[in-house]
Design a protein around this motif. Structure first.
Motif, mmCIF file in Angstrom:
data_model
loop_
_atom_site.group_PDB
_atom_site.id
_atom_site.type_symbol
_atom_site.label_atom_id
_atom_site.label_comp_id
_atom_site.label_asym_id
_atom_site.label_seq_id
_atom_site.Cartn_x
_atom_site.Cartn_y
_atom_site.Cartn_z
ATOM 1 N N ASN A 74 36.673 7.329 -56.617
ATOM 2 C CA ASN A 74 36.633 6.274 -55.583
ATOM 3 C C ASN A 74 37.785 6.201 -54.403
ATOM 4 O OD1 ASN A 74 34.221 5.641 -56.348
ATOM 5 N ND2 ASN A 74 35.021 3.637 -57.594
ATOM 6 N N LYS A 75 38.933 7.043 -54.496
ATOM 7 C CA LYS A 75 39.980 6.827 -53.507
ATOM 8 C C LYS A 75 40.396 8.386 -53.423
ATOM 9 C CE LYS A 75 41.401 2.281 -54.755
ATOM 10 N NZ LYS A 75 42.595 1.574 -55.334
ATOM 11 N N GLU A 76 41.284 8.321 -52.484
ATOM 12 C CA GLU A 76 42.160 9.745 -52.130
ATOM 13 C C GLU A 76 42.718 10.078 -53.541
ATOM 14 O OE1 GLU A 76 44.805 9.890 -48.922
ATOM 15 O OE2 GLU A 76 43.258 8.810 -47.750
ATOM 16 N N ARG A 77 43.336 9.300 -54.333
ATOM 17 C CA ARG A 77 43.911 9.415 -55.390
ATOM 18 C C ARG A 77 42.670 9.357 -56.819
ATOM 19 N NH1 ARG A 77 48.439 11.924 -55.320
ATOM 20 N NH2 ARG A 77 49.001 11.114 -57.296
ATOM 21 N N GLY A 122 29.618 9.211 -57.985
ATOM 22 C CA GLY A 122 28.644 8.224 -57.097
ATOM 23 C C GLY A 122 29.162 8.468 -55.532
ATOM 24 N N ASN A 123 29.790 9.464 -55.206
ATOM 25 C CA ASN A 123 30.236 9.636 -53.738
ATOM 26 C C ASN A 123 30.482 11.173 -53.519
ATOM 27 O OD1 ASN A 123 32.780 10.177 -54.698
ATOM 28 N ND2 ASN A 123 33.228 8.065 -54.744
ATOM 29 N N LYS A 124 30.638 11.620 -52.127
ATOM 30 C CA LYS A 124 30.894 12.805 -51.855
ATOM 31 C C LYS A 124 32.191 13.490 -52.477
ATOM 32 C CE LYS A 124 27.396 13.434 -49.287
ATOM 33 N NZ LYS A 124 26.327 14.238 -49.534
ATOM 34 N N ILE A 125 33.131 12.517 -52.743
ATOM 35 C CA ILE A 125 34.485 13.197 -53.427
ATOM 36 C C ILE A 125 34.283 13.492 -54.736
ATOM 37 C CG2 ILE A 125 36.980 12.804 -54.099
ATOM 38 C CD1 ILE A 125 36.887 10.773 -51.747
ATOM 39 N N GLY A 126 33.438 12.737 -55.364
ATOM 40 C CA GLY A 126 33.043 13.105 -56.837
ATOM 41 C C GLY A 126 32.348 14.440 -57.025
ATOM 42 N N GLU A 127 31.331 14.455 -56.096
ATOM 43 C CA GLU A 127 30.501 15.976 -56.072
ATOM 44 C C GLU A 127 31.452 17.028 -55.670
ATOM 45 O OE1 GLU A 127 27.123 15.286 -53.457
ATOM 46 O OE2 GLU A 127 26.556 13.510 -54.248
ATOM 47 N N LEU A 128 32.652 16.882 -54.971
ATOM 48 C CA LEU A 128 33.262 18.123 -54.472
ATOM 49 C C LEU A 128 34.394 18.243 -55.600
ATOM 50 C CD1 LEU A 128 34.915 19.883 -52.535
ATOM 51 C CD2 LEU A 128 36.290 17.867 -51.911
ATOM 52 N N VAL A 143 28.721 12.296 -64.081
ATOM 53 C CA VAL A 143 28.514 11.321 -64.702
ATOM 54 C C VAL A 143 28.329 10.264 -63.781
ATOM 55 C CG1 VAL A 143 29.181 9.419 -66.465
ATOM 56 C CG2 VAL A 143 29.775 11.823 -66.633
ATOM 57 N N ASN A 144 26.931 9.272 -64.313
ATOM 58 C CA ASN A 144 26.722 8.151 -63.387
ATOM 59 C C ASN A 144 27.643 7.025 -63.796
ATOM 60 O OD1 ASN A 144 25.466 5.933 -62.291
ATOM 61 N ND2 ASN A 144 23.531 6.034 -63.261
ATOM 62 N N GLU A 145 28.325 6.658 -62.456
ATOM 63 C CA GLU A 145 29.308 5.719 -62.675
ATOM 64 C C GLU A 145 29.048 4.212 -62.212
ATOM 65 O OE1 GLU A 145 32.789 6.819 -60.120
ATOM 66 O OE2 GLU A 145 31.508 7.043 -58.326
ATOM 67 N N SER A 146 27.858 3.986 -62.181
ATOM 68 C CA SER A 146 27.146 2.736 -61.696
ATOM 69 C C SER A 146 27.974 1.727 -62.813
ATOM 70 C CB SER A 146 25.967 2.512 -61.579
ATOM 71 O OG SER A 146 25.234 2.621 -62.967
ATOM 72 N N LYS A 147 28.486 0.454 -62.087
ATOM 73 C CA LYS A 147 29.243 -0.503 -62.792
ATOM 74 C C LYS A 147 30.161 -0.146 -63.851
ATOM 75 C CE LYS A 147 24.980 -3.123 -62.608
ATOM 76 N NZ LYS A 147 23.966 -4.105 -63.284
#
Length: 175
Positions: A74-77, A122-128, A143-147
């Protein structure tokens, strides 16, 4: 189950580095311990590998049956949770560029039979990150990271929300 570790290393610099690393992991060090680290141990193995073996021995094991690694993106780190046989044994942070080196270091440090790597998708960074990791580590899966960072989970008592999310992602990677 092992309670304490004793260090018998003659080189003061190596002694203090080993002491610092063990204390960072919450391992009790005393004059007399069930596990004794000697000059031979420190010369035969890289420090991280030796500590990984000690962590297994403290839990009464020679190796972990299942090593799960979860990556929250979810973040740069990137937040990384390492779970050995269902127990959080370490958490780290990394960046996208160094993630493969970080995973190689983790995997070589902890003796294990089975390995699973989960990446929060859950985001573009995760896919990358997933695409980068999948090239080197075939056991990686998105992996689905919802909640996953929800503080209302009664089974996960980790205060840092990113590490909590990485922990849940690691658990979901085993499914």
């Amino acid at each position: 189950m092992v309670k304490k570790v004793a260090i018998r290393i003659s080189d003061p610099k190596k002694y203090h580095e080993m002491l610092r690393k063990l204390r960072e992991r919450g391992i009790k060090v005393s004059e007399e311990g069930e596990i004794v680290i000697t000059d031979n141990d420190i010369n035969d193995l890289p420090l991280d590998v030796l500590i990984g073996k000690i962590i297994c021995k403290i839990r009464g094991k020679e190796y972990f049956n299942e090593l799960l690694i979860g990556i929250d993106t979810n973040k740069e780190r990137l937040s990384i949770a390492i779970i050995g046989d269902g127990e959080l044994i370490e958490s780290r942070t990394s960046n996208v560029i160094d993630i493969n080196d970080e995973l190689s270091d983790i995997i070589s440090s902890y003796p294990h039979k089975s390995l699973k790597i989960g990446v929060g998708g859950g985001n573009k960074i995760g896919e990358l990150v997933y695409r980068i990791i999948k090239i080197k580590f075939s056991q990686a899966k998105i992996v689905n990271e919802s909640k996953s960072s929800s503080p209302n989970n009664p089974f996960v008592q980790i205060k840092d929300r990113d590490i909590r999310a990485a922990y849940i992602i690691a658990l979901r990677s085993a499914l």
